[in-house]
Design an enzyme around this catalytic site. Structure first.
Site, mmCIF file in Angstrom:
data_model
loop_
_atom_site.group_PDB
_atom_site.id
_atom_site.type_symbol
_atom_site.label_atom_id
_atom_site.label_comp_id
_atom_site.label_asym_id
_atom_site.label_seq_id
_atom_site.Cartn_x
_atom_site.Cartn_y
_atom_site.Cartn_z
ATOM 1 N N LYS A 201 11.549 -38.060 -15.618
ATOM 2 C CA LYS A 201 10.330 -37.375 -16.015
ATOM 3 C C LYS A 201 9.589 -38.236 -17.032
ATOM 4 O O LYS A 201 10.182 -38.761 -17.969
ATOM 5 C CB LYS A 201 10.675 -36.016 -16.631
ATOM 6 N N GLU A 288 17.820 -46.673 -22.465
ATOM 7 C CA GLU A 288 18.719 -47.698 -21.942
ATOM 8 C C GLU A 288 19.481 -48.332 -23.096
ATOM 9 O O GLU A 288 19.145 -48.131 -24.264
ATOM 10 C CB GLU A 288 17.956 -48.772 -21.167
ATOM 11 N N ASN A 290 20.786 -52.102 -24.494
ATOM 12 C CA ASN A 290 20.719 -53.550 -24.380
ATOM 13 C C ASN A 290 21.978 -54.148 -24.985
ATOM 14 O O ASN A 290 22.230 -53.982 -26.186
ATOM 15 C CB ASN A 290 19.476 -54.085 -25.094
ATOM 16 N N ARG A 292 22.992 -56.991 -25.972
ATOM 17 C CA ARG A 292 22.668 -58.330 -26.486
ATOM 18 C C ARG A 292 21.847 -58.175 -27.752
ATOM 19 O O ARG A 292 21.535 -57.061 -28.161
ATOM 20 C CB ARG A 292 21.845 -59.089 -25.443
ATOM 21 N N ARG A 338 4.583 -60.178 -31.794
ATOM 22 C CA ARG A 338 4.937 -61.238 -30.852
ATOM 23 C C ARG A 338 3.673 -62.026 -30.500
ATOM 24 O O ARG A 338 2.672 -61.436 -30.089
ATOM 25 C CB ARG A 338 5.552 -60.662 -29.581
#
Length: 451
Positions: A201, A288, A290, A292, A338
């Site tokens: 969703k 999620e 990661n 690393r 960035r």
């Protein structure tokens, strides 16, 4: 004991790892492609070896060549940085088979978290809230439509494997979903060798907030608080800050405990990050993990004083964490921007020759760069050429400082996203902390289109 490390990466993260290794008295080995022969990280290392042609499959993803160089150079460990092989369980196993320490988690945990479907299942078992959606791969576009109608549009269609926004798309209707399903599945299969898709969703007015974790091999796991990474374009982050200006201390504590519980349940070791979506009511949902170091790790280092790369190396070397959760505190506010070689209006890459490259300096200014003047930015890799990090006593001071630093950031010969960054930082919504993942679409792109 780790005395020599090969960095299986390039650019600013390779330079970043080399600096910490030097601080620890560890010798370094750089590997590079033909396109990166003049890159700063190559000359920074104690030893440097050519991997091959510019294309990643022939260089930075060439696991056999990297292992061969590691053996010839007699290294003790390999640091993968981020991207490339950093979340490749097969490479981790090859390192172990060669008797080389992989500076990161186990292949088993990495592969489980590398599948977004398996990661959702693992988080549910750990009691971490997940976004409403599918608990397995969706077999067809027709099945996807049926599920979308149940959970309600809009939905986020996602590839199970990979990252960087590839195979990910927000869809608003049945027709849009049918068209997107096949194209995204094919794209995911091309990039990651896995075309499995699932859906969640789409949360409106959500923020992207992540928790930095450290866990050793002795059952000790802690968090280093949160980073807010809501300013994104094409589902990729461009401005990150720590701590978040939005969540309360109560939510901060809950999110930290949930992330640590997840790491403990997984048997996780090394540095890692749990990413969450947080709604306007401060309800958070697993996005999620990661397995690393993250691009945006410097903002966490700036507010906690913890060198995360050093901790990765110490953990891989079999050492226990040298501090406890109660000893980690937040000092000030940090923001990272960035710097991309890209058109600030279209976000298309802008490769070319850098004729001028002058960095801002100051007590609370930190530069992590991948290039120098007289350097050619090629189309072979991610267009990020550097990161600018500043720290202030509070968020307002950090915003002022990074804006001033960006004005002193001189890059000529190519286009960069610096004009875009300045517009975002100067926007009243940003200054007021009203930063959601839709910020760029709502406030920056409309302004660009009217110019």
């Amino acid at each position: 004991m780790i005395n020599k490390v090969l960095i299986a990466n390039r650019g600013e993260i390779a330079a970043r790892v080399i600096r910490t290794c030097k601080k620890l008295g560890i010798k370094t080995v750089a590997v590079y492609s033909e396109a990166d022969q003049k890159a700063p990280f190559v000359s920074m290392a104690d030893e440097s070896y050519l991997l091959g042609p510019p294309r990643v499959q022939e260089s930075y993803l060439n696991t056999e060549k990297i292992i061969e160089i590691a053996k010839d150079a007699d290294v003790d460990a390999i640091h993968p940085g981020y991207g490339f092989l950093s979340e490749n369980g097969g490479f981790t196993e090859k390192c172990e088979q060669a008797g080389i320490i992989f500076i990161g988690p186990s292949a088993e945990v990495m592969e489980k978290m590398g599948s977004k479907i398996a990661a959702r299942e693992a988080m549910e078992k750990a009691g971490v809230p997940v976004v409403p959606g599918t608990n397995g791969a969706v077999a067809s576009a027709d099945e996807a439509v049926g599920i979308a109608r149940k959970i309600g549009y809009p939905v986020m269609l996602k590839a199970s494997a990979g990252g960087g926004g590839i195979g990910m798309q927000v869809v608003q209707s049945d027709d849009e979903l049918i068209k997107a399903f096949e194209s995204n599945s094919k794209r995911a299969h091309t990039f990651f060798g896995d075309g499995a898709m699932f859906m969640e969703k789409k949360l409106d007015n959500a923020r992207h907030i992540e928790i930095q974790l450290l866990a050793d091999n002795y059952g000790n796991a802690i968090h280093l608080y949160e980073r807010e990474c809501s300013i994104q374009r094409r589902n990729q982050k461009v401005i990150e800050e720590a701590p978040s200006s939005f969540i309360s201390e109560k939510t901060r504590t809950k999110m930290g405990k949930a992330a640590v519980k997840a790491a403990e349940t997984l048997g996780y070791t090394s540095a890692g990050t749990i990413e969450f979506l947080v709604d306007e009511h401060e309800k958070f949902y697993f996005l999620e993990m990661n397995t690393r170091i993250q691009v945006e790790h410097p903002v966490t280092e700036e507010i906690t004083g913890v060198d995360i790369v050093e901790q990765q190396i110490r953990i891989a070397d079999g050492k226990e964490l040298s501090f406890k959760q109660s000893e980690v505190t937040i000092d000030g506010h940090a923001i990272e921007a960035r710097i991309y070689a890209e058109d600030p209006e279209t976000f298309f890459p802008s490769p070319g020759h850098i004729s001028v490259f002058e960095l801002p300096t100051g007590k609370f200014i930190r530069n992590e760069v991948a290039v120098t003047a007289d350097f050619d930015v090629t189309p072979f890799y991610d267009p990020m050429i550097g990161k600018l990090i500043v720290k202030g006593k509070d968020r307002a001071e950090a915003i002022t400082s990074i804006k001033n630093a960006l004005l002193d950031y001189k890059v000529e010969g190519i286009k960069t996203n610096i004009p875009m960054l300045l517009k975002v930082l100067d926007h009243e919504k940003f200054k007021n902390g009203e930063t959601t993942t839709a910020f760029v679409d709502h406030y920056y792109l409309p302004a660009v289109k009217t110019n």
